[in-house]
Write an enzyme that holds these catalytic residues in place. Structure first.
Site, PDB file in Angstrom:
ATOM      1  N   ASP A  70      23.660  51.242   1.662  1.00  0.00           N
ATOM      2  CA  ASP A  70      24.005  52.420   2.163  1.00  0.00           C
ATOM      3  C   ASP A  70      25.734  52.484   1.726  1.00  0.00           C
ATOM      4  O   ASP A  70      26.437  53.706   1.844  1.00  0.00           O
ATOM      5  CB  ASP A  70      24.353  52.459   3.649  1.00  0.00           C
ATOM      6  CG  ASP A  70      23.048  53.324   4.222  1.00  0.00           C
ATOM      7  OD1 ASP A  70      22.713  54.366   3.524  1.00  0.00           O
ATOM      8  OD2 ASP A  70      22.589  53.266   5.434  1.00  0.00           O
ATOM      9  N   LYS A 112      12.015  57.496   4.113  1.00  0.00           N
ATOM     10  CA  LYS A 112      12.584  56.667   3.693  1.00  0.00           C
ATOM     11  C   LYS A 112      11.416  55.582   3.043  1.00  0.00           C
ATOM     12  O   LYS A 112      11.300  55.277   2.076  1.00  0.00           O
ATOM     13  CB  LYS A 112      13.757  55.723   4.105  1.00  0.00           C
ATOM     14  CG  LYS A 112      15.136  56.452   4.211  1.00  0.00           C
ATOM     15  CD  LYS A 112      16.075  56.186   4.979  1.00  0.00           C
ATOM     16  CE  LYS A 112      17.331  57.002   5.243  1.00  0.00           C
ATOM     17  NZ  LYS A 112      18.413  56.703   6.236  1.00  0.00           N
ATOM     18  N   GLN A 159      19.712  52.178  10.336  1.00  0.00           N
ATOM     19  CA  GLN A 159      20.027  53.658  10.698  1.00  0.00           C
ATOM     20  C   GLN A 159      20.981  53.933  11.954  1.00  0.00           C
ATOM     21  O   GLN A 159      20.843  53.162  12.857  1.00  0.00           O
ATOM     22  CB  GLN A 159      18.352  54.050  10.944  1.00  0.00           C
ATOM     23  CG  GLN A 159      18.473  55.455  11.267  1.00  0.00           C
ATOM     24  CD  GLN A 159      18.582  56.318   9.930  1.00  0.00           C
ATOM     25  OE1 GLN A 159      18.022  55.719   8.722  1.00  0.00           O
ATOM     26  NE2 GLN A 159      19.488  57.361  10.090  1.00  0.00           N
TER      27      GLN A 159
END
Ligand code: NAP
Length: 283
Positions: free
Chosen positions: A119, A52, A96
């Site tokens: 997200d 990322k 994460q």
């Protein structure tokens, strides 16, 4: 003739579009920033976070990485998120998953400002996806929709079957296909007659997490098959679809690797750009 859907090429096109968008904002004196939080030492998570960061750098997105020790307390993590929620230069925040067991995932996700939740895991954004009024879509289903669009695969009126009902893939995938006027069935481990249901699909999406789960007897001749699975078998990455056995029966199929996987990060970059535009009143 089967079309092999090239996720690498399509993700490169999305990234190019994002890079251009970031450049346009930069010209107006606006930066685009993503904060990625990782707690603990999970090796797969570390690889995802590194990828990322690399993608951000290539597109001109400023990335801030917060690598916290396994021993981080809930209060410490919440305090960092609060700080990032308030930080002007950060447009997107990603924590994460999975988190170490002592941290309450739901509480952490809920603490991210919905407008920075790139997200799209916050219940606010999940609800907006449900009603079809959304800014962010979870990156994997968003990537799949992008692939279908790129390949001119029409969803309207099609029978769509999604195997898997997770919050990050299966459920939002079903909703996005529904919003495009597909007729959608979501299957799971308690589905009866799974083979028959799958065989009815014009578009079959497999998000099960079991290598080679989808066999030719589950696939209609000429179906589009999207393989979300990322399974490791003897160190080799493979999907949920028995690719070699199924491929020739399909009109289009995504390979693993090189299919859905590369799309996920590209869509995260896209969501981060959208967040920056929204926060600067540009959309
Ligand atoms: P998950 O949370 O484990 O969900 C798996 C789903 O499959 C569940 O809904 C489960 O049903 C269903 N399932 C399991 N066994 C089944 C069976 N025998 N018959 C029918 N359904 C069955 O997994 P996930 O997070 O959605 O991920 C799925 C796969 O996609 C994994 O391989 C993951 O690594 C991969 N993935 C890839 C990307 C990417 O970027 N390419 C992103 C995310 C995930 P129940 O709900 O009844 O248990």
């Amino acid at each position: 003739m089967t079309k092999i859907i090239d996720g690498k090429a399509i993700s490169a096109a999305v990234k190019e579009r994002v890079k251009k968008g970031v450049g346009e904002l930069n010209q107006q004196g606006i930066t685009v920033g993503l904060a990625v939080i990782i707690v603990g030492e999970d090796p797969a998570s570390k690889v995802y976070v590194a990828n990322k960061k690399k993608a951000c750098e290539a597109l001109g997105i400023i990335s801030e990485e917060y690598a916290l020790p396994e021993s981080t307390t809930e209060a410490e993590l919440l305090s960092l998120i609060k700080e990032l929620n308030a930080k002007k230069s950060i447009n997107g925040i990603l924590c994460q998953l999975p988190l170490p067991r002592h941290l309450d995932e739901k509480l952490i996700i809920n603490s991210i400002l919905p407008e920075k939740d790139v997200d799209a895991f916050h219940p606010h954004n999940v609800g907006r996806i449900m009603i079809g009024d959304y800014d962010f879509v979870p990156c994997t289903p968003a990537g799949i929709m992008e692939m279908l669009k790129y390949e001119n695969i029409e969803v309207e009126g099609k029978t769509c079957v999604v195997i898997g009902r997770s919050n990050i893939v299966g459920k939002p995938m079903g909703m996005l296909l529904l919003h495009k006027n597909g007729t959608v069935t979501i299957c799971h481990s308690r589905t009866k007659n799974l083979k028959e249901v799958c065989r009815s699909a014009d578009i079959l999406v497999a998000a099960v997490g079991k290598a080679g789960f989808v066999t030719p007897d589950m696939v209609k001749e000429g179906a589009v098959v999207i393989d979300v699975g990322m399974n490791r078998e003897n160190g080799k990455l493979c999907g949920d679809v028995d690719y070699e056995a199924v491929k020739d029966k399909t009109s289009a199929i995504t390979p693993v690797p090189g299919g859905v996987g590369p799309m996920t990060i590209a869509m995260l970059m896209q969501n981060t750009l959208t967040a920056a535009k929204k926060q600067n009143g540009l959309i």
